[in-house]
Scaffold this motif. Structure first.
Motif, PDB file in Angstrom:
ATOM      1  N   VAL A   1      35.376  23.752  57.297  1.00 23.93           N
ATOM      2  CA  VAL A   1      34.734  22.495  57.689  1.00 23.93           C
ATOM      3  C   VAL A   1      35.125  22.269  59.144  1.00 23.93           C
ATOM      4  N   GLY A   2      34.129  22.269  60.027  1.00 20.44           N
ATOM      5  CA  GLY A   2      34.443  22.203  61.458  1.00 20.44           C
ATOM      6  C   GLY A   2      35.192  23.464  61.822  1.00 20.44           C
ATOM      7  N   ASN A   3      36.382  23.322  62.392  1.00 24.74           N
ATOM      8  CA  ASN A   3      37.170  24.525  62.652  1.00 24.74           C
ATOM      9  C   ASN A   3      38.448  24.557  61.828  1.00 24.74           C
ATOM     10  N   LYS A   4      38.429  23.783  60.709  1.00 23.76           N
ATOM     11  CA  LYS A   4      39.582  23.822  59.817  1.00 23.76           C
ATOM     12  C   LYS A   4      39.198  24.553  58.528  1.00 23.76           C
ATOM     13  N   THR A   5      40.118  25.334  58.028  1.00 25.00           N
ATOM     14  CA  THR A   5      39.872  26.002  56.753  1.00 25.00           C
ATOM     15  C   THR A   5      40.414  25.115  55.639  1.00 25.00           C
ATOM     16  N   VAL A   6      39.526  24.713  54.755  1.00 25.23           N
ATOM     17  CA  VAL A   6      39.961  23.888  53.630  1.00 25.23           C
ATOM     18  C   VAL A   6      39.987  24.756  52.388  1.00 25.23           C
ATOM     19  N   VAL A   7      41.121  24.775  51.714  1.00 26.15           N
ATOM     20  CA  VAL A   7      41.241  25.566  50.494  1.00 26.15           C
ATOM     21  C   VAL A   7      41.183  24.602  49.305  1.00 26.15           C
ATOM     22  N   GLU A   8      40.211  24.826  48.478  1.00 25.60           N
ATOM     23  CA  GLU A   8      40.111  24.018  47.269  1.00 25.60           C
ATOM     24  C   GLU A   8      40.651  24.855  46.127  1.00 25.60           C
ATOM     25  N   GLU A   9      41.777  24.447  45.620  1.00 25.26           N
ATOM     26  CA  GLU A   9      42.364  25.274  44.575  1.00 25.26           C
ATOM     27  C   GLU A   9      42.456  24.540  43.257  1.00 25.26           C
ATOM     28  N   GLY A  10      41.994  25.184  42.181  1.00 25.17           N
ATOM     29  CA  GLY A  10      42.135  24.623  40.842  1.00 25.17           C
ATOM     30  C   GLY A  10      43.410  25.087  40.179  1.00 25.17           C
ATOM     31  N   TYR A  11      43.907  26.188  40.662  1.00 19.20           N
ATOM     32  CA  TYR A  11      45.226  26.710  40.241  1.00 19.20           C
ATOM     33  C   TYR A  11      45.303  27.187  38.793  1.00 19.20           C
ATOM     34  N   TYR A  12      44.344  26.798  37.942  1.00 20.20           N
ATOM     35  CA  TYR A  12      44.548  27.110  36.521  1.00 20.20           C
ATOM     36  C   TYR A  12      44.484  28.602  36.232  1.00 20.20           C
ATOM     37  N   TYR A  13      43.930  29.357  37.174  1.00 16.10           N
ATOM     38  CA  TYR A  13      43.908  30.811  36.963  1.00 16.10           C
ATOM     39  C   TYR A  13      45.331  31.380  36.942  1.00 16.10           C
ATOM     40  N   LEU A  14      46.291  30.553  37.382  1.00 14.81           N
ATOM     41  CA  LEU A  14      47.686  31.012  37.340  1.00 14.81           C
ATOM     42  C   LEU A  14      48.245  30.995  35.920  1.00 14.81           C
ATOM     43  N   ASN A  15      47.607  30.198  35.076  1.00 11.01           N
ATOM     44  CA  ASN A  15      48.071  30.115  33.694  1.00 11.01           C
ATOM     45  C   ASN A  15      47.411  31.215  32.874  1.00 11.01           C
ATOM     46  N   ASN A  16      47.903  32.424  33.039  1.00  8.51           N
ATOM     47  CA  ASN A  16      47.239  33.567  32.419  1.00  8.51           C
ATOM     48  C   ASN A  16      48.205  34.337  31.526  1.00  8.51           C
ATOM     49  N   PHE A  17      47.705  35.391  30.973  1.00  7.98           N
ATOM     50  CA  PHE A  17      48.525  36.247  30.119  1.00  7.98           C
ATOM     51  C   PHE A  17      48.693  37.629  30.758  1.00  7.98           C
ATOM     52  N   ASP A  18      48.772  37.664  32.099  1.00  3.89           N
ATOM     53  CA  ASP A  18      48.762  38.944  32.793  1.00  3.89           C
ATOM     54  C   ASP A  18      50.059  39.728  32.633  1.00  3.89           C
ATOM     55  N   ASN A  19      51.150  39.066  32.430  1.00  2.00           N
ATOM     56  CA  ASN A  19      52.365  39.778  32.060  1.00  2.00           C
ATOM     57  C   ASN A  19      53.217  38.851  31.226  1.00  2.00           C
ATOM     58  N   ILE A  20      54.317  39.355  30.738  1.00  5.64           N
ATOM     59  CA  ILE A  20      55.022  38.566  29.719  1.00  5.64           C
ATOM     60  C   ILE A  20      55.639  37.302  30.302  1.00  5.64           C
ATOM     61  N   LEU A  21      56.046  37.335  31.565  1.00  5.15           N
ATOM     62  CA  LEU A  21      56.626  36.120  32.143  1.00  5.15           C
ATOM     63  C   LEU A  21      55.568  35.046  32.298  1.00  5.15           C
ATOM     64  N   ASN A  22      54.419  35.452  32.853  1.00  2.00           N
ATOM     65  CA  ASN A  22      53.305  34.511  32.957  1.00  2.00           C
ATOM     66  C   ASN A  22      52.933  33.949  31.593  1.00  2.00           C
ATOM     67  N   SER A  23      52.926  34.839  30.605  1.00  3.06           N
ATOM     68  CA  SER A  23      52.558  34.397  29.260  1.00  3.06           C
ATOM     69  C   SER A  23      53.520  33.329  28.772  1.00  3.06           C
ATOM     70  N   PHE A  24      54.796  33.542  29.041  1.00  2.00           N
ATOM     71  CA  PHE A  24      55.777  32.544  28.590  1.00  2.00           C
ATOM     72  C   PHE A  24      55.521  31.186  29.238  1.00  2.00           C
ATOM     73  N   VAL A  25      55.252  31.208  30.535  1.00  4.94           N
ATOM     74  CA  VAL A  25      54.978  29.936  31.221  1.00  4.94           C
ATOM     75  C   VAL A  25      53.720  29.299  30.633  1.00  4.94           C
ATOM     76  N   THR A  26      52.685  30.123  30.432  1.00  3.59           N
ATOM     77  CA  THR A  26      51.449  29.600  29.848  1.00  3.59           C
ATOM     78  C   THR A  26      51.714  29.006  28.480  1.00  3.59           C
ATOM     79  N   LEU A  27      52.516  29.712  27.694  1.00  4.53           N
ATOM     80  CA  LEU A  27      52.809  29.199  26.349  1.00  4.53           C
ATOM     81  C   LEU A  27      53.614  27.902  26.413  1.00  4.53           C
ATOM     82  N   PHE A  28      54.493  27.797  27.403  1.00  5.29           N
ATOM     83  CA  PHE A  28      55.222  26.534  27.543  1.00  5.29           C
ATOM     84  C   PHE A  28      54.245  25.409  27.850  1.00  5.29           C
ATOM     85  N   GLU A  29      53.290  25.708  28.723  1.00  6.85           N
ATOM     86  CA  GLU A  29      52.275  24.695  29.040  1.00  6.85           C
ATOM     87  C   GLU A  29      51.495  24.304  27.802  1.00  6.85           C
ATOM     88  N   LEU A  30      51.231  25.287  26.958  1.00  8.86           N
ATOM     89  CA  LEU A  30      50.523  24.980  25.712  1.00  8.86           C
ATOM     90  C   LEU A  30      51.413  24.134  24.797  1.00  8.86           C
TER      91      LEU A  30
END
Lengths: 813, 813
Positions: free
Chosen positions: A610-639
């Motif tokens: 926007v103009g000459n600034k880069t705006v990052v719109e992040e939903g972040y929820y893609y971080l809550n995944n099952f890509d490895n066991i540590l991520n899975s644990f965090v995701t499960l805690f969120e659940l």
């Protein structure tokens, strides 16, 4: 003393001549009557060996075996191991001893952990820890082979028949078999296939000796299930009714995406049960017709506020009941174990009690680390009568007494009593100062001021560069005060007394941390800066002020082991779900993955200019995944926390099939069970504790269990004589040191204090005082008239025994 | 019978001649010794009136007054009114009687409701109900004047001194005063000003006689507060520590809006405590460093999973304790009331008990609706001895017995026993069929099939036009089956027996509703279509099958009154917060209001055209506003459910100041208190009930309290004689009917059954059986040696009484 023959063996030799005064024991029909009668012993103890010396050595050998078996019985009683797993012959005994020591336990534990940790490196691995398929499969095979070895030891000890009958071991064997095959397949194919069975690896951990608490928790969870499921059905039933109703009511509204099909209606009401989609799910219909809120209010009132609490009530009630029954059965089991051990320790000549010699022999096997002094003190503590023998009635207190830590009661009140006069006066002054209320309250004031200071400082800091390289002066001032306090207390009370209080220990470590933090600041060590933020922990000291907080914190510490085991149980469930999640959903969720679903926003990752600034719109929820066991644990805690869990569910569902929802819903229900039980546990523990304190309001402050025993010089000399004969030099020397010390102070006797912390079992003993007597009576009545239906295992066991005994006596005579 | 003189008056006349056999009563030091001694009575009962006839009528007058006062004592005991509010003279009595009847109570209630409902029409009014300022202010003034009238009646009854000392009444007076002034100000200025005091209007409702349960709940909530606040402080303390920590840790991350200032950090951790912002608050830091999740996991574990449960445990424990203490004090209060009443009913001549004549007189005042037969039965039920007098010991059971509903035990087993042979056989057959297990299980199967049918039907229907004008045939089939069942059951059991079971009543009403639904469908009545969706309720019948569900539902019905009062208590809190919310936040939130805040999306309302389609993007949250009281209630409910409540908070905050957050946070804490207490209540009630059933496992099914009493013909004739003398024709006629009926069947006596449902109090009586005796003993001991410190109210009262009695006797003699 050479004709000191164990009662059990003499029964074989000379018939029932000695059994007359033992009515009370014979009546009790000990299930394992061939105790102390391993084949080896029987061969050796043959009276045909006429030689006196041989007889004596064989008698000693007999005794050693008896001691060992008694110790095993007592251990089984303590660990709540069933007696039908008791080793039955010398070979089994060897295997039993091999499989029952900390080295073996550690091996068990480390193999189990290795197997579990392998999931860090397998297929959807944590990037940093990825290993080649060949490597991790080989590691797995290795671990599995160790498990095979462990199992074979267990089989050797249990015997094939008992092994087959032992359910948990059988399940473990089956899982082992499956894992083995799969590991080999992976090694051969050199690719990982879908291996959901990896979720079963937890069983290796659960089966570990050190995870007994987890096993107990799991059993308790399964026992609480039936009433839980009943209420759950009620819950689901109302959900279905409301889903149908909601579908009829709201599907005509086309702007309402939540109720357009019956399936959606059901899913959204399930999510609503967790309140996770609450105002949103109501909004479209509410916007159309304000009265539609009644539907949601009624639904939530019934389901969330009534039935969910009912669930807690039912689980709490069941839990309460199970706790009591468990306590009862453990108590009776221990009692039986003590009876078994007692029978093995009394002699033909003196069947009314255990002499110190045999008691000492038992303790040598039961607690090898105990020193001679402690053994004698334990014996004295048990012995309520004035006779030199411990009767069965006294011996029943074995478990309460054996845990005591004995210490000579110091003759000096303070550590500085022996110092010269001036020093003494100084230290005495410090001691009085440190113990005074003024000093305490001054320190509380300092801590409070410190707290306010930190708050204000942090508030002033905002936005600024707050990791300045200068050490703030306030920090130094407060730390100096704490340092001085620490110094005064250590010198005033003596380091030993100072550190014996949990609160002082806490003060000490917090001050130490703060000091380390100061060092970190002073030397600009970046990674240590988190210590700086530990400063507010000092404020915890304020909670010493009020009785309720002290109570709460004490209870917390008392509960800690149990809480940890509950946490571990939860982690085991997590592990299972994480493996399943990884197998199905690894790599499914990524930025901008779910643009077609209703939760697209949460997964968006847009990088627009926007103009000459880069705006990052992040939903972040893609971080809550099952890509490895540590991520899975965090995701499960969120659940587990439940809030917004439907976003994760819908994200995954939109990328897979809608059957994935089953995974999330089942996980919700499982964690609900575990969480409800944790809540019930905390409730139960606290209410129990509060009832306890209410019952003992007038009793003194709770200092754990304390016992006092006096030993005279003659007694010590007598024991030394005993030890000299059995030629154990180190112990004789140790005892002689006591005599020397007594001589030095010119005392004829020394007072020893036995101390241990209070356990839940002690509290229960006190709470159920009246009932316990009833249980005992009922128990002994049951033993009098043993019905084969009640104890099929022991019955089938005893049917084998008479035969083997006859065989034996035939070979002997 | 004419020399039947009340004991209390004779004490004044002839000294203590009659008090000798009353040792047990005199010992008990009744606090209100001038009972039955209103000025009027004393004047009338002056022995100076020599005329016999006058004496007789005055004696009767005396008795009437004594009956009345005894009835008042018993009512006070039942309602847990303190005795110091007991009317002290004839004027007070008149006011008391005026203020203690259902007409007055209804007036009280309706005024309170009118005042509360006014908020529907005032300033931010519900659009449809808006009234002019003049109208609603006048209405308010009118209601307030009624309240003034009520209060003046109360003052007349209590006397000025007691009135001043009665806290609740004083608060009410103050609130009334403020409301009056404000109402006049509104009327004069003709505009509404900020009137937060309107929130205090609830006190008028709380003070209503009918809202006694709400008052008790409020008291219980306030009593549970101290331990609650302690733990709350612990919670807030950890929150502050973590806020500081979080600020230090995460504020360097500029893409993290949650921890950039200490205030934000605190607010977000408060919201996190409710889990409402959970994964979101973690995401920015988690995206930067995966290990930052540890902070959040530790925070939630400590705060949410540990301390919040601790809160529940502490409240549960306190609640438990309070319940027991409340039960105890109510029990003792009732006992004292019974003692007071007893003293007023015994005569000088027969001081060892109450005769039926006086008992009947009491009941005429205590329960005017009771018929003569029931009065006699109650008397008989109380009278355990064979004497014609009810002793004090028997009289203690008064409250348990007086609630019984008496019915003649039918001589006929079935309603059709008198019918001709053929009809009898047919009905007998139906009766057997209906009571058979086969029939029951067939019906269960039908219901189950119906349930599955509805599910399948609804599933097939989706998206289609499901409100077709054709009545589906399945509906008719099932309804016919239910109709036939209903018919069979009514004829087989008789309508009275059929409807006496709660479950049958439920079946009946559901079937009736379904039938109405059918009518609605058949006649195309749109507004009735919601009855169609009530069909699934039939499925609830399945829950009769399992014992646990029956237990749960029974308990639910038992708890219902208490639950309702708790709900009402919650509503009162809602009302207060709704008024405050409306005064501050009315009109603050509207579509697209909060575009500058972080929750802008939820308030967006965009209507943009893509191609030639209009797409409406609705955030809907602007609907959660405080624009009128109904909206406020819905908004507050959403805040109670807690999920996404921060969106509402942030929306309002962005339009006002950030102090608004205080309102939302305080509301959260208040609802947390109330909700925790509701949970504690449900837990307590269920655990109590389950313990009760466990204690009485062998006893029969729970049918409420049943008592059996037989009356012989002579007895009835005797009572008729009694009533004839007191010339009450209707009652005599009624009794004669019984005699006639007995003659008809040729019986010499009739058996009557007294029945009432079991209350919590009955359960408690059984549970605390052993302790109750202790309480009684302790109580009577305390009464023996009254210490002024323990009962200051009654003590200060009794210091007044001897004086007044002396005064009286002086005027009399």
């Amino acid at each position: 003393m050479d004709d000191d023959v164990p009662l059990i063996l003499t029964l074989d030799d000379s018939g029932s001549s000695a059994s007359a005064p033992l009515d009370d024991l014979d009546r009790e029909e000990l299930p394992n009557e061939n105790g102390g009668s391993y084949d080896v012993i029987n061969d050796a103890s043959s009276p045909a060996a006429g030689d006196c010396c041989a007889q004596q050595s064989s008698a000693r050998h007999n005794w050693e075996m008896n001691y060992q078996e008694a110790a095993i019985y007592l251990q089984e009683g303590e660990n709540n191991d069933k007696f039908f797993t008791h080793p039955k012959n010398a070979k089994a005994l060897a295997a039993y001893l091999f499989a029952h020591n900390h080295l073996f336990y550690l091996m068990e534990l480390s193999t189990a952990l290795l197997l579990l940790l392998l999931s860090l490196c397998e297929a959807p691995a944590v990037p940093m820890l990825r290993l080649g398929i060949f490597v991790h499969a080989t590691l797995e095979l290795f671990a599995l082979i160790v498990v095979v070895f462990e199992l074979s030891m267990k089989m050797r000890w249990l015997g094939f028949q008992t092994f087959i009958r032992h359910k948990r071991t059988m399940v473990k064997t089956c899982v082992l078999f499956v894992q083995f095959i799969e590991a080999i397949v992976v090694l051969v194919r050199q690719t990982s296939h879908v291996r959901i069975t990896r979720a079963l690896r937890c069983i290796f951990l659960v089966d570990c000796r050190y995870c007994g608490a987890v096993r107990r928790n799991l059993r308790q969870i399964f026992q609480s299930l039936p009433p839980f499921i009943d209420i759950l059905l009620l819950l689901l039933f109302f959900m279905v009714i409301f889903a149908i109703l909601g579908f009829y009511l709201f599907s005509p509204n086309h702007s309402d995406p939540y109720f357009n099909t019956l399936e959606n209606s059901l899913v959204n009401l399930f999510v609503l049960l967790t309140t996770s989609n609450f105002p949103d799910v109501m909004m479209p219909s509410y916007a159309r017709n304000p009265w539609s809120c009644v539907f949601f209010i009624v639904y939530l009132s019934i389901e969330l506020y009534f039935i969910m609490n009912l669930l807690l009530a039912v689980v709490f009630d069941t839990f309460n009941d199970i706790e009591k029954r468990k306590f009862k059965s453990l108590l009776l089991h221990k009692r039986t174990a003590i009876q078994h051990a007692y029978r093995l320790l009394i002699t033909k000549q003196r069947p009314s009690g255990i002499s110190f010699k045999h008691f000492e022999g038992l303790l040598r096997f039961y607690k090898p680390r105990m020193c001679a002094r402690e053994r004698y003190l334990t014996f004295k503590a048990l012995n309520q009568s004035n006779t030199p023998l411990v009767s069965l009635k006294d011996f029943y207190n074995f478990y309460e007494v054996v845990g005591l830590k004995w210490k000579a009661k110091r003759n000096r009140e303070h550590w500085f009593d022996d110092l010269p006069r001036t020093a003494f006066l100084i230290f005495k002054g410090i001691n009085i100062l440190v113990k005074s209320r003024v000093f305490q309250y001054t320190m509380y004031t300092v801590v409070a001021v410190n707290g306010i200071w930190i708050l204000v400082e942090t508030f002033m800091l905002q936005g600024g560069n707050f990791f300045s390289r200068n050490v703030p002066w306030s920090y130094i001032v407060f730390l100096t005060i704490y340092g001085v306090e620490l110094l005064l207390k250590t010198t005033g009370l003596g380091p030993v007394e100072y550190l014996s209080s949990g609160w002082n220990l806490f003060d000490f470590s917090v001050t130490l941390f703060a000091f380390l933090g100061l060092m970190a600041l002073a030397f600009n060590m970046e990674p240590f800066y988190f210590i700086v933020v530990l400063r507010p922990l000092q404020l915890l000291r304020l909670f010493k002020l009020k009785k309720r907080y002290r109570n709460v914190l004490d209870t917390m510490f008392e509960l800690f082991p149990r809480m940890a085991s509950l946490g571990l149980t939860l982690l085991i469930f997590y592990y299972c779900f994480a493996i399943v999640g990884m197998e199905f959903f690894a790599g499914v969720v990524y930025p901008n993955c779910c643009n077609t679903s209703t939760v697209a926003d949460s997964y968006r990752w847009v990088n627009h200019t926007v103009g000459n600034k880069t705006v990052v719109e992040e939903g972040y929820y893609y971080l809550n995944n099952f890509d490895n066991i540590l991520n899975s644990f965090v995701t499960l805690f969120e659940l587990t926390v439940v809030n917004d869990w439907y976003i994760i569910m819908e994200g995954v569902t939109s990328q897979t099939t809608h059957w994935s929802r089953l995974y999330f819903m089942i996980f919700y229900i499982v964690t609900m069970v575990v969480m409800t039980i944790i809540v019930a546990f905390i409730l139960d523990a606290f209410v129990f504790r509060m009832n306890y304190t209410r019952k003992n309001q007038d009793s003194e402050e709770d200092n754990g269990i304390v016992l006092e025993k006096e030993i005279s010089k003659e007694e010590v000399v007598g024991i030394i004589e005993l030890y000299k004969r059995s030629s154990s030099a180190t112990e004789t020397a140790q005892l002689q040191k006591i005599v020397l010390q007594m001589d030095k102070y010119g005392q004829m006797s020394t007072l020893f204090l036995g101390r241990r912390s209070r356990t839940k079992s002690d509290l229960s003993m006190k709470m159920y005082e009246e009932e316990i007597q009833e249980w005992y009576e009922e128990h002994s009545r049951k033993e009098e008239s043993p019905t084969p239906l009640q104890e099929p295992a022991s019955a089938s066991n005893s049917s084998l025994k008479p035969l083997s005994r006859r065989q034996r006596s035939q070979t002997v005579i």
